[in-house]
Design an enzyme around this catalytic site. Structure first.
Site, PDB file in Angstrom:
ATOM      1  N   TYR A  51      58.368   9.183  10.034  1.00  0.00           N
ATOM      2  CA  TYR A  51      57.312   8.318  10.634  1.00  0.00           C
ATOM      3  C   TYR A  51      56.130   8.124   9.412  1.00  0.00           C
ATOM      4  O   TYR A  51      55.840   7.274   9.103  1.00  0.00           O
ATOM      5  CB  TYR A  51      56.780   8.786  11.760  1.00  0.00           C
ATOM      6  N   ARG A  58      43.690  15.745  11.539  1.00  0.00           N
ATOM      7  CA  ARG A  58      42.401  15.673  11.589  1.00  0.00           C
ATOM      8  C   ARG A  58      41.894  14.815  13.008  1.00  0.00           C
ATOM      9  O   ARG A  58      40.859  14.974  13.699  1.00  0.00           O
ATOM     10  CB  ARG A  58      41.580  14.952  10.515  1.00  0.00           C
ATOM     11  N   ARG A  88      48.192   7.921  21.522  1.00  0.00           N
ATOM     12  CA  ARG A  88      48.981   8.058  20.521  1.00  0.00           C
ATOM     13  C   ARG A  88      49.349   9.300  20.020  1.00  0.00           C
ATOM     14  O   ARG A  88      48.572  10.285  19.794  1.00  0.00           O
ATOM     15  CB  ARG A  88      48.097   7.337  19.206  1.00  0.00           C
ATOM     16  N   PHE A 146      41.905   7.088  -8.964  1.00  0.00           N
ATOM     17  CA  PHE A 146      42.271   6.203  -7.788  1.00  0.00           C
ATOM     18  C   PHE A 146      43.164   7.047  -6.801  1.00  0.00           C
ATOM     19  O   PHE A 146      43.158   7.075  -5.397  1.00  0.00           O
ATOM     20  CB  PHE A 146      42.829   4.869  -7.942  1.00  0.00           C
TER      21      PHE A 146
END
Length: 303
Positions: free
Chosen positions: A34, A78, A91, A151
């Site tokens: 997933y 989290r 979920r 980044f």
């Protein structure tokens, strides 16, 4: 080239996420699959875009995938409470293979009577996420362009920092646990080179290590992952002349002096208010006396 990479990754992501519309995350393999579809593929896609720009070599898929999985697993850990309280339906991304060792239903982790089991399950999940750290460090160490490096590096440092805060922390099941703005600003400001990344990962792994209890069911496995991270950081030999991210260097404030100060201010304000009120009353009396005297004078003149 860019469009082809984006089209390919987007198609694979859509197909993979559709697979989990009706499929539960049962096993750790399901969990990895997933996370691959929703984030690992993003890592692969970005690696292709970096390579297409001509600034970077094409990273191995396994490393690119780990970059995405580490971030996604941190978010899933989290965001437990937000996800489980989702309306109209929860979920549930924590794999049954993990949470079923501690509880009968995933939603039971949020109840106070299950606090011990909840923290143990949380620590198990954090330990799983730490398996991707070495791949992430290897990936980032190969980057050449400074802007691409930052980044990639800043979110990874935020992830290890968030895991350090979440580990062994029951507040994950009570509210939102996240890095403070000041610490986030430090991460953004200080992350310039790979030495900064190694330093941050080492510091946050030290914070993690200090929170591991020997009675935790996964303590040995967790410590093994943390020590592997610390070894990777030390072996790089790039930790010289850096500032620590660990919070003991920051002041810890006590509320007692603040309360005492507020009491003193309240007493001073009360005295000032009483004095002002007395002056106002006295002024009012003077005005009344003056009015009486004026009326008496007027009456005397008129009579």
């Amino acid at each position: 080239m860019y469009q082809e990479a984006i089209e390919d990754i987007t198609k694979k992501m859509g197909e993979g996420m559709a697979k989990f519309v009706c499929k539960e995350v049962e096993t750790v393999d399901d969990y990895d699959e997933y996370c691959h579809y929703v984030a690992g593929l993003v890592g692969l896609g970005l690696s292709k875009l970096f390579h297409a720009s001509g600034d970077e070599d094409l990273a191995p898929d396994s490393l690119s995938n780990s970059m995405g999985l580490f971030l996604q697993k941190t978010n899933i850990i989290r965001d437990y409470l937000e996800d489980i309280n989702e309306i109209p339906k929860s979920r549930m991304f924590w794999p049954r293979q993990v949470w079923s060792k501690y509880i009968n239903k995933l939603e039971d982790l949020k109840y106070e009577e299950n606090s011990e089991e909840a923290v143990q399950c949380l620590n198990d999940m954090v330990t799983n996420a730490l398996t991707h750290v070495e791949d992430c460090l290897t990936y980032m160490s190969a980057l050449k362009d400074p802007s691409i490096f930052r980044f990639c590096a800043i979110p990874q440092i935020m992830a290890i920092g968030t895991l350090a805060l979440c580990y062994n922390n029951i507040e994950v099941f009570r509210g939102v646990v996240k890095m403070r703005r000041g610490l986030t600003a430090k991460v953004i400001h200080r992350t310039r080179t790979m030495a900064d990344v190694y330093g941050a990962f080492y510091d946050f792994s030290c914070m993690l290590k200090s929170k591991v209890h020997k009675n935790d069911p996964n303590a040995t496995k967790t410590l093994s992952r943390i020590e592997a991270t610390q070894k990777a950081c030390k072996d790089a030999g790039l930790q010289n002349k850096r500032k620590s991210y660990i919070l003991p260097s920051e002041p810890r404030y006590s509320f007692v002096p603040v309360i005492v100060l507020l009491i003193i201010l309240a007493i001073l304000l009360a005295h000032l208010f009483d004095g002002a009120l007395w002056d106002h009353k006295q002024s009012h009396r003077d005005c009344v006396d003056a009015d009486v005297r004026t009326e008496e004078l007027y009456f005397y003149v008129c009579s």
